[in-house]
Design an enzyme around this catalytic site. Structure first.
Site, short mmCIF file in Angstrom:
data_model
loop_
_atom_site.label_atom_id
_atom_site.label_comp_id
_atom_site.label_asym_id
_atom_site.label_seq_id
_atom_site.Cartn_x
_atom_site.Cartn_y
_atom_site.Cartn_z
N PRO A 77 0.57 -1.07 0.10
CA PRO A 77 0.14 0.03 0.01
C PRO A 77 1.01 1.01 0.25
CG PRO A 77 -1.37 -1.56 1.82
CD PRO A 77 0.44 -2.09 0.70
N CYS A 78 0.47 1.75 -0.43
CA CYS A 78 1.39 3.27 -0.87
C CYS A 78 0.66 4.63 -0.08
CB CYS A 78 1.18 3.92 -2.90
SG CYS A 78 -0.07 3.60 -3.50
N GLN A 79 -0.72 5.03 0.07
CA GLN A 79 -0.95 5.15 0.71
C GLN A 79 -0.29 7.26 1.38
OE1 GLN A 79 -2.48 3.02 0.41
NE2 GLN A 79 -4.43 3.60 -0.32
#
Length: 375
Positions: A77-79
């Protein structure tokens, strides 16, 4: 047959690219219920495990396959690094980047590929990547992290991603960025990508017409070594899902109609597709834990409406037989979160060659790209 493991697999964009490159995944790990269900449906020969990788160690994963992995792939996940988010460096999801490389270190694959957002290479984030890479054994050769755009590999959407590739030089032929960049081709425009798709309606399933558009034929290739989910058989009859229409008021339709192609509608801030260019990056919105906000979907270039699930899938490079979810919200979120399969295929074909996968196994279908490059 090589052993490929896909971590943070989502619905399977990276898995699809791997399978096209002759590297069908044997194990995929995904926490989200709906994404895991979609992955399992589309890759019935791959074991899809619904696991929280922040809590599961490599030993638990090792029990799900045999031998040493040839390749570990994934997109944590890259948020916390994304330019469109709050870019919160303390976002707990950032720890999953570190977790990915810890699992790589424990599983000791012959090679690995991690993809993420370009913001990961910013001054404010690069130290997190450097720290995570320190977990990997120094025996690995790690290529300089590089940002590439899916549109430069024949995709119908602009989507920049950073790639981190490593390999064991004692067991793998040298993997070079040049071998990946050599696969760059002219982008596909939106009109080519959406060719043959009907207008959305009340029913989710619609009949599509077979056309001779090279891009459509390319994304709809059969996929060996992963099984048939039933969607492929339906596609042979012209039946495809993802056509449930979104209702718009007359006022909204009027505003959409008045918005020029390639421009943003002033009230909704929705962007109208330009049929002669690749689409902008499709966004995912947020999950239930972050308020369930739906990302703005682009306006169709001809019709005064947002695009359908199947249109989004075509733009992103998914075949018409690929299934998502019965709701538009979950489907668009999966597509927006996914790795572009055409981009993944191009990158992973270069890696497959270094792993010793023959060209016959990796399905050489470059005729489309050769055609696209001359258009």
């Amino acid at each position: 047959m090589v052993t490929v493991i896909d971590l943070f697999a989502g619905c399977g964009g990276l898995s699809l690219g791997a399978a096209r490159a002759g590297l069908p995944p044997k194990l995929a790990v995904e926490l989200d219920d709906h994404a895991a269900a979609a992955h399992s449906q589309n890759f019935p020969k791959c074991k899809t495990a619904k696991l929280d990788l922040s809590k599961v160690d490599a030993g638990a994963l090792s029990s799900l396959y045999e031998g040493r992995p040839d390749l570990v792939i994934g997109g944590p996940p890259c948020q916390g690094f994304s330019y469109i988010g709050k870019r919160n460096q303390s976002d707990p999801r950032n720890d999953l980047l570190d977790r990915f490389f810890q699992i790589v270190a424990d599983l000791k694959p012959r090679a690995f590929l991690m993809e993420n957002v370009p913001g990961l290479l910013d001054k404010s984030s690069i130290h997190l990547l450097e720290r995570a890479l320190c977990r990997v054994s120094p025996k690995y050769t790690i290529l300089t992290p590089t940002v590439l755009d899916a549109a430069s590999f024949g995709a119908a959407t602009r989507r920049k991603r950073v790639l981190v590739i490593g390999f064991d030089p004692s067991d793998v032929d040298f993997i070079s960025l040049d071998a990946i960049i050599e696969r760059q081709r002219a982008p596909t425009n939106v009109r080519q990508a959406l060719a043959g798709l009907p207008e959305p309606g009340l029913a989710d399933v619609a009949k599509i017409r077979q056309i001779d558009e090279p891009y459509v034929k390319f994304v709809n290739r059969k996929l060996p070594n992963v099984g048939d989910s039933g969607k492929l058989s339906a596609l042979c009859d012209g039946l495809v899902s993802g056509f449930a229409a979104t209702k718009h008021s007359e006022e909204v339709q009027r505003r959409f109609s008045e918005t020029a192609q390639g421009r943003t509608e002033k009230t909704s801030r929705f962007f109208r597709l330009n049929p002669n260019e690749p689409a902008r990056t499709l966004r995912a919105g947020t999950g239930a834990d972050r308020g369930s906000f739906q990302s703005a979907r682009p306006i169709h270039f001809e019709s005064p409406r947002v695009i359908s699930v199947r249109e989004a899938a075509r733009i992103q490079g998914f075949p018409d037989w690929f299934g998502f979810h019965h709701t538009k919200w979950h489907s668009h979120r999966m597509i927006g979160n996914s790795v572009n399969p055409l981009f993944a295929e191009a990158v992973l074909k270069a890696i497959a060659n270094s792993l010793g996968v023959s060209k016959n196994e990796s399905e050489c279908h470059d005729l489309y790209f050769l055609d696209a490059a001359t258009n």
